[in-house]
Write a protein that holds these residues in place. Structure first.
Motif, PDB file in Angstrom:
ATOM      1  N   ILE A  42      -8.152  -3.669   1.782  1.00  0.00           N
ATOM      2  CA  ILE A  42      -7.051  -2.787   2.168  1.00  0.00           C
ATOM      3  C   ILE A  42      -6.769  -1.862   0.995  1.00  0.00           C
ATOM      4  CG2 ILE A  42      -4.612  -2.660   2.805  1.00  0.00           C
ATOM      5  CD1 ILE A  42      -4.912  -5.461   4.035  1.00  0.00           C
ATOM      6  N   ILE A  43      -6.780  -0.564   1.248  1.00  0.00           N
ATOM      7  CA  ILE A  43      -6.516   0.431   0.208  1.00  0.00           C
ATOM      8  C   ILE A  43      -5.314   1.265   0.613  1.00  0.00           C
ATOM      9  CG2 ILE A  43      -7.422   2.417  -1.068  1.00  0.00           C
ATOM     10  CD1 ILE A  43     -10.185   1.334  -0.774  1.00  0.00           C
ATOM     11  N   SER A  44      -4.446   1.532  -0.346  1.00  0.00           N
ATOM     12  CA  SER A  44      -3.287   2.377  -0.105  1.00  0.00           C
ATOM     13  C   SER A  44      -2.939   3.104  -1.398  1.00  0.00           C
ATOM     14  CB  SER A  44      -2.100   1.542   0.380  1.00  0.00           C
ATOM     15  OG  SER A  44      -1.006   2.382   0.727  1.00  0.00           O
ATOM     16  N   GLY A  45      -1.815   3.801  -1.370  1.00  0.00           N
ATOM     17  CA  GLY A  45      -1.332   4.458  -2.574  1.00  0.00           C
ATOM     18  C   GLY A  45      -1.155   5.951  -2.390  1.00  0.00           C
ATOM     19  N   ARG A  46      -0.611   6.567  -3.424  1.00  0.00           N
ATOM     20  CA  ARG A  46      -0.420   8.009  -3.430  1.00  0.00           C
ATOM     21  C   ARG A  46      -0.172   8.472  -4.859  1.00  0.00           C
ATOM     22  NH1 ARG A  46       4.766  10.567  -1.145  1.00  0.00           N
ATOM     23  NH2 ARG A  46       4.405  11.931  -2.925  1.00  0.00           N
ATOM     24  N   LYS A 105      -2.827 -12.981   3.057  1.00  0.00           N
ATOM     25  CA  LYS A 105      -2.708 -13.813   4.269  1.00  0.00           C
ATOM     26  C   LYS A 105      -4.042 -13.913   5.004  1.00  0.00           C
ATOM     27  CE  LYS A 105      -0.118 -15.724   7.698  1.00  0.00           C
ATOM     28  NZ  LYS A 105      -1.089 -15.882   8.777  1.00  0.00           N
ATOM     29  N   PHE A 106      -4.805 -12.815   5.003  1.00  0.00           N
ATOM     30  CA  PHE A 106      -6.057 -12.798   5.765  1.00  0.00           C
ATOM     31  C   PHE A 106      -7.307 -12.794   4.882  1.00  0.00           C
ATOM     32  CE2 PHE A 106      -2.894 -11.289   8.785  1.00  0.00           C
ATOM     33  CZ  PHE A 106      -3.195 -12.084   9.884  1.00  0.00           C
ATOM     34  N   GLY A 107      -7.122 -12.969   3.581  1.00  0.00           N
ATOM     35  CA  GLY A 107      -8.265 -13.092   2.692  1.00  0.00           C
ATOM     36  C   GLY A 107      -8.951 -11.775   2.357  1.00  0.00           C
ATOM     37  N   TYR A 108      -8.205 -10.694   2.370  1.00  0.00           N
ATOM     38  CA  TYR A 108      -8.775  -9.387   2.049  1.00  0.00           C
ATOM     39  C   TYR A 108      -8.414  -8.971   0.626  1.00  0.00           C
ATOM     40  CZ  TYR A 108      -9.093  -9.221   7.154  1.00  0.00           C
ATOM     41  OH  TYR A 108      -9.363  -9.520   8.467  1.00  0.00           O
ATOM     42  N   ALA A 109      -9.250  -8.141   0.039  1.00  0.00           N
ATOM     43  CA  ALA A 109      -8.913  -7.544  -1.249  1.00  0.00           C
ATOM     44  C   ALA A 109      -7.858  -6.464  -1.029  1.00  0.00           C
ATOM     45  CB  ALA A 109     -10.165  -6.938  -1.885  1.00  0.00           C
ATOM     46  N   TYR A 110      -7.143  -6.120  -2.081  1.00  0.00           N
ATOM     47  CA  TYR A 110      -6.151  -5.045  -1.994  1.00  0.00           C
ATOM     48  C   TYR A 110      -6.221  -4.185  -3.245  1.00  0.00           C
ATOM     49  CZ  TYR A 110      -1.784  -2.468  -1.972  1.00  0.00           C
ATOM     50  OH  TYR A 110      -0.861  -1.457  -2.009  1.00  0.00           O
ATOM     51  N   ILE A 111      -6.236  -2.872  -3.039  1.00  0.00           N
ATOM     52  CA  ILE A 111      -6.249  -1.905  -4.143  1.00  0.00           C
ATOM     53  C   ILE A 111      -5.184  -0.857  -3.867  1.00  0.00           C
ATOM     54  CG2 ILE A 111      -7.583  -0.149  -5.363  1.00  0.00           C
ATOM     55  CD1 ILE A 111     -10.124  -1.726  -4.576  1.00  0.00           C
ATOM     56  N   ASN A 112      -4.317  -0.658  -4.841  1.00  0.00           N
ATOM     57  CA  ASN A 112      -3.295   0.382  -4.752  1.00  0.00           C
ATOM     58  C   ASN A 112      -3.663   1.509  -5.718  1.00  0.00           C
ATOM     59  OD1 ASN A 112      -0.672   1.425  -3.886  1.00  0.00           O
ATOM     60  ND2 ASN A 112      -0.068   1.061  -6.001  1.00  0.00           N
ATOM     61  N   CYS A 113      -3.797   2.710  -5.201  1.00  0.00           N
ATOM     62  CA  CYS A 113      -4.235   3.857  -6.006  1.00  0.00           C
ATOM     63  C   CYS A 113      -3.059   4.803  -6.245  1.00  0.00           C
ATOM     64  CB  CYS A 113      -5.337   4.627  -5.289  1.00  0.00           C
ATOM     65  SG  CYS A 113      -6.768   3.613  -4.825  1.00  0.00           S
ATOM     66  N   ASN A 114      -2.851   5.171  -7.490  1.00  0.00           N
ATOM     67  CA  ASN A 114      -1.777   6.119  -7.790  1.00  0.00           C
ATOM     68  C   ASN A 114      -2.205   7.125  -8.860  1.00  0.00           C
ATOM     69  OD1 ASN A 114      -1.801   4.506 -10.022  1.00  0.00           O
ATOM     70  ND2 ASN A 114       0.362   3.971  -9.982  1.00  0.00           N
ATOM     71  N   TRP A 115      -3.479   7.500  -8.796  1.00  0.00           N
ATOM     72  CA  TRP A 115      -4.001   8.428  -9.781  1.00  0.00           C
ATOM     73  C   TRP A 115      -4.310   9.783  -9.141  1.00  0.00           C
ATOM     74  CZ3 TRP A 115      -8.918   8.678  -7.660  1.00  0.00           C
ATOM     75  CH2 TRP A 115      -9.432   7.498  -7.083  1.00  0.00           C
ATOM     76  N   PRO A 116      -4.270  10.854  -9.956  1.00  0.00           N
ATOM     77  CA  PRO A 116      -4.477  12.205  -9.410  1.00  0.00           C
ATOM     78  C   PRO A 116      -5.943  12.514  -9.155  1.00  0.00           C
ATOM     79  CG  PRO A 116      -4.190  12.330 -11.777  1.00  0.00           C
ATOM     80  CD  PRO A 116      -3.970  10.880 -11.394  1.00  0.00           C
ATOM     81  N   THR A 117      -6.170  13.461  -8.281  1.00  0.00           N
ATOM     82  CA  THR A 117      -7.512  14.007  -8.064  1.00  0.00           C
ATOM     83  C   THR A 117      -7.437  15.515  -8.296  1.00  0.00           C
ATOM     84  OG1 THR A 117      -7.292  14.579  -5.706  1.00  0.00           O
ATOM     85  CG2 THR A 117      -7.787  12.274  -6.239  1.00  0.00           C
TER      86      THR A 117
END
Length: 247
Positions: free
Chosen positions: A5-9, A27-39
């Motif tokens: 699961i990927i999210s962020g802003r 809960k479902f055994g997934y990885a999670y990455i939160n991104c908050n860097w500029p492009t």
């Protein structure tokens, strides 16, 4: 099957969705990455495409969820709605009860990690919004000037991607604030706060108040398993110490 699961802003979000997303992922055994860097993108909607491209080779599936969307039903696995057959992406339609509609919502979607998906993401970044806007027609719904419109364009015009999307009714994982209280009532899997910033924030705070939830909107039985740092307690303690030191 490795799923992330990927999210962020960018800039950093003002809501506590990262806690929500992480606990659902656990809960479902997934990885999670939160991104908050500029492009380097001028259009902030396209940041998510770079975020996903940065990690797509590491997983079999990517679940994207906007920072203003929250998992609400922690008993339902969103991967039940993963792309079917040789489709590369699954998404939801916009709510049927709203007068303003879009062809699909890119606020949350599931992407199969494969060569065609990478082509799709890279093609999104190559498109010019002037081309999309001049091609757009009313039957496709509201034009949002974002990644969502480019996706619609490519699924309709590029032979590589035609018929490669699984499109679900909005109730599957694109529910809204009104669905909790007064319109088309149902229990959301994902609760997506949309609209102008002040409306989104008011609705977000109302859900917390009316349903007695913390800002993460995670049920207390799950939240209690985590050692959550609460900034207000720290500030309160700090203020008490300062008052004791003052003459």
């Amino acid at each position: 099957m490795k799923t992330c699961i990927i999210s962020g802003r960018y800039s950093k979000t003002k809501v506590e969705s990262s806690i929500n997303h992480k606990i659902y992922a656990d809960k479902f055994g997934y990885a999670y990455i939160n991104c908050n860097w500029p492009t380097k993108e001028k259009n902030p909607y396209l940041n998510k495409i770079h975020f996903i491209l940065n990690y797509i080779d590491l997983y079999d599936y990517i679940i994207w969820i906007d920072d203003d969307a929250f998992f609400f039903d922690f008993e339902v696995d969103i991967m039940e709605y993963s792309p079917k057959g040789d489709n590369i992406l699954s998404a939801c339609k916009s709510p049927s009860y709203k007068p303003l509609k879009t062809f699909l919502s890119s606020g949350q979607f599931i992407l199969k990690s494969c060569h065609l998906s990478k082509e799709f993401l890279n093609e999104i970044l190559l498109q010019k919004f002037s081309t999309i806007e001049s091609w757009w027609y009313n039957d496709l719904g509201f034009y949002t000037k974002g990644d969502q419109d480019i996706m619609v364009y490519l699924f309709h015009t590029d032979e590589r991607f035609k018929n490669k999307i699984t499109l679900y009714d909005y109730k599957k994982f694109n529910s809204r604030y009104e669905n909790l209280f007064d319109k088309d009532l149902h229990k959301p899997l994902i609760l997506h706060f949309t609209g102008r910033p002040e409306i989104k924030m008011n609705n977000y705070k109302s859900v917390q108040k009316l349903l007695i939830l913390t800002p993460s909107l995670v049920p207390s039985r799950l939240l209690s398993l985590y050692n959550i740092f609460v900034e207000t307690k720290k500030v309160s303690f700090f203020n008490k110490v300062i008052r004791c030191l003052l003459p």
